[in-house]
Write a protein that holds these residues in place. Structure first.
Motif, short mmCIF file in Angstrom:
data_model
loop_
_atom_site.label_atom_id
_atom_site.label_comp_id
_atom_site.label_asym_id
_atom_site.label_seq_id
_atom_site.Cartn_x
_atom_site.Cartn_y
_atom_site.Cartn_z
N TRP A 32 0.71 -1.18 0.30
CA TRP A 32 0.10 -0.36 -0.36
C TRP A 32 1.25 0.51 0.24
CZ3 TRP A 32 -4.31 -0.19 -2.37
CH2 TRP A 32 -4.60 -1.24 -1.51
N SER A 33 2.04 1.09 1.24
CA SER A 33 2.49 2.31 0.78
C SER A 33 3.32 2.00 -0.99
CB SER A 33 4.19 2.45 2.19
OG SER A 33 3.55 2.14 2.61
N VAL A 34 3.92 1.67 -1.67
CA VAL A 34 4.16 1.88 -3.17
C VAL A 34 3.11 2.53 -3.38
CG1 VAL A 34 4.99 0.45 -4.83
CG2 VAL A 34 6.38 0.09 -2.52
N THR A 35 1.99 1.84 -3.71
CA THR A 35 0.77 2.19 -3.96
C THR A 35 0.76 4.07 -4.10
OG1 THR A 35 -0.70 -0.30 -4.13
CG2 THR A 35 -1.88 2.18 -4.25
N PHE A 72 7.80 -3.58 -13.68
CA PHE A 72 9.47 -3.98 -13.33
C PHE A 72 9.84 -2.86 -12.68
CE2 PHE A 72 8.91 -6.82 -17.08
CZ PHE A 72 9.24 -8.13 -16.48
N GLN A 73 9.41 -1.44 -12.87
CA GLN A 73 10.24 -0.49 -12.14
C GLN A 73 9.53 -0.07 -11.10
OE1 GLN A 73 13.24 0.87 -11.94
NE2 GLN A 73 14.01 1.12 -14.04
N PHE A 74 8.88 -0.12 -11.16
CA PHE A 74 7.49 0.69 -10.15
C PHE A 74 6.48 0.10 -9.34
CE2 PHE A 74 7.94 4.35 -13.98
CZ PHE A 74 8.92 5.20 -13.28
N PHE A 156 17.62 -9.18 -4.32
CA PHE A 156 18.58 -9.15 -5.47
C PHE A 156 17.14 -9.09 -6.49
CE2 PHE A 156 21.78 -10.55 -3.49
CZ PHE A 156 23.35 -9.77 -3.98
N ALA A 157 16.07 -9.77 -6.32
CA ALA A 157 14.87 -9.43 -6.53
C ALA A 157 14.61 -8.64 -7.30
CB ALA A 157 13.79 -10.38 -6.41
N GLY A 158 14.58 -7.57 -6.19
CA GLY A 158 14.30 -5.77 -6.86
C GLY A 158 15.46 -5.63 -7.48
N LEU A 159 16.64 -5.75 -7.56
CA LEU A 159 17.51 -5.25 -8.08
C LEU A 159 17.13 -6.21 -9.87
CD1 LEU A 159 20.06 -4.57 -8.60
CD2 LEU A 159 21.50 -6.97 -8.12
N LEU A 160 16.89 -7.53 -10.16
CA LEU A 160 17.27 -7.94 -10.90
C LEU A 160 15.81 -7.17 -11.95
CD1 LEU A 160 17.49 -11.04 -10.47
CD2 LEU A 160 19.11 -10.01 -11.99
N ALA A 161 14.25 -6.63 -11.34
CA ALA A 161 13.30 -6.04 -11.78
C ALA A 161 14.16 -4.57 -11.99
CB ALA A 161 12.55 -6.08 -10.48
N ASN A 183 7.07 8.66 -18.19
CA ASN A 183 6.47 8.02 -16.64
C ASN A 183 4.76 8.41 -16.61
OD1 ASN A 183 9.08 7.87 -16.29
ND2 ASN A 183 10.10 9.99 -15.47
N ALA A 184 4.33 9.16 -16.61
CA ALA A 184 2.76 9.78 -16.60
C ALA A 184 1.84 8.24 -16.83
CB ALA A 184 2.36 11.04 -17.43
N TRP A 185 2.20 7.55 -17.80
CA TRP A 185 1.99 6.15 -18.45
C TRP A 185 2.23 4.92 -17.52
CZ3 TRP A 185 -2.95 5.17 -20.58
CH2 TRP A 185 -3.35 6.43 -21.25
N ALA A 186 3.45 4.55 -17.32
CA ALA A 186 4.40 4.42 -16.80
C ALA A 186 4.13 3.55 -14.75
CB ALA A 186 5.56 3.92 -17.00
N MET A 187 3.71 4.77 -14.63
CA MET A 187 3.63 5.36 -12.22
C MET A 187 1.76 5.13 -13.13
SD MET A 187 5.83 8.24 -11.60
CE MET A 187 8.02 8.67 -12.20
N ALA A 188 1.52 5.32 -13.52
CA ALA A 188 -0.26 4.97 -13.16
C ALA A 188 -0.10 3.61 -13.27
CB ALA A 188 -0.65 5.84 -14.38
N TYR A 189 0.59 2.92 -14.52
CA TYR A 189 0.63 1.34 -14.34
C TYR A 189 0.69 0.55 -13.32
CZ TYR A 189 -1.00 1.62 -19.91
OH TYR A 189 -2.13 1.74 -20.91
N GLY A 190 2.08 0.96 -12.64
CA GLY A 190 2.88 0.44 -11.74
C GLY A 190 1.56 0.40 -10.22
#
Length: 292
Positions: A32-35, A72-74, A156-161, A183-190
């Motif tokens: 939830w914090s990431v969301t 992967f990133q967000f 390491f899982a986070g690193l590979l992502a 970034n607007a689209w990618a962060m929304a998808y993330g």
């Protein structure tokens, strides 16, 4: 902004976010914090895009890449990092992410056929060795029992992502759109992907009203995401995936410098030598010619 200035700003911002992330590991589940972080960041970026009259319409093929970047990133990257910091010290997370100077060039070689240069190899060896010295005490005290191994695996899982996510902004598909739009689209998808995960795997939304949590959340969302990722992807487009990764070597140095100011961190000879080696390795790699 010149690439060297963008690179320096990234290091300064993300060097401070390691401290801010600790404010997020409270009673709020990491998902939830990431969301919340990326809902705020995506909202700010959409407002910027509308104000700047950026072209927000993208092709179906670009949407596929944007979804992958967002996942992967967000989403995946940060879910693993936030969870890892529950089990191991933030210094060990920094050591793991310094390995991006290894994983980024390997993935760039596989996907984009970019060659390894001598300067990059030397810089990577110096950078990883420097970060190892910088956090030598935490490495020595690492507990291979209990939850230590779990935390390291999450790192390491986070690193590979993250390294996989770094490939998409360098693609010809996404170079055709602005970084703001990307970034607007990618962060929304993330944010959407993480929210779906949180609903099904964690439970209903939880939010802390503590000032430290909310302040940290806003800092991570705006300087730590909106500004820093814009500059990071600008650096990737200018220097390439491999060189941009060297920010991960300098970020822990800045984080400890800030810890010295705000938390009373004490430097010893190994830490001083490690910081010097990390900085020297970055200079060797970044100063080399070519986009690698």
């Amino acid at each position: 902004m010149p690439a060297w200035l963008a690179f320096s700003t990234i290091v300064l911002i993300w060097g401070s976010t390691w401290l801010a992330i600790t404010t997020q590991i409270v009673d709020v589940p990491a998902a939830w914090s990431v969301t919340y972080r990326y809902i705020i960041a995506a909202s700010v970026l959409w407002i910027i895009c509308i104000a700047k009259r950026e072209q927000l319409k993208v092709t179906p093929g670009q949407h596929v890449f944007l979804v992958a970047l967002g996942l992967f990133q967000f989403s995946i990257n940060y879910l693993f990092v936030y969870e890892a910091e529950k089990y191991i010290a933030s210094g060990l997370v920094a050591v793991a992410f310094a390995m991006m100077v290894v994983t980024n060039p390997i993935l760039a070689r596989i996907v984009y056929k970019q060659k390894f240069t001598r300067s990059l190899l030397i810089g990577a060896a110096m950078g990883v060795a420097g970060i190892g010295l910088l956090f030598s005490s935490q490495i020595t005290d690492f507990d291979w029992h209990n939850q230590g191994v779990k935390g390291l695996a999450l790192c390491f899982a986070g690193l590979l992502a993250a390294s996989t996510g770094n490939l998409f902004p360098a693609s010809q598909t996404l170079r055709k759109i602005s970084i703001y739009t990307m970034n607007a689209w990618a962060m929304a998808y993330g944010a959407a992907a993480t929210a779906i995960y949180a609903i099904f795997m964690v439970g209903p939304p939880v939010l802390s009203h503590e000032a430290s949590y909310l302040g940290g959340l806003v800092y991570l969302a705006i300087p730590g995401s909106v500004i820093a990722f814009h500059l990071y992807y600008q650096t990737i487009r200018a220097w390439g995936v491999s060189k941009a990764a060297y920010s991960s070597v300098l970020i822990p140095v800045v984080a400890l410098a800030l810890s010295t100011l705000f938390e009373g961190y004490k430097w010893g000879i190994p830490e001083i030598a490690g910081a010097a080696l990390a900085i020297a390795g970055t200079v060797v790699a970044v100063a080399s010619r070519g986009k690698k």
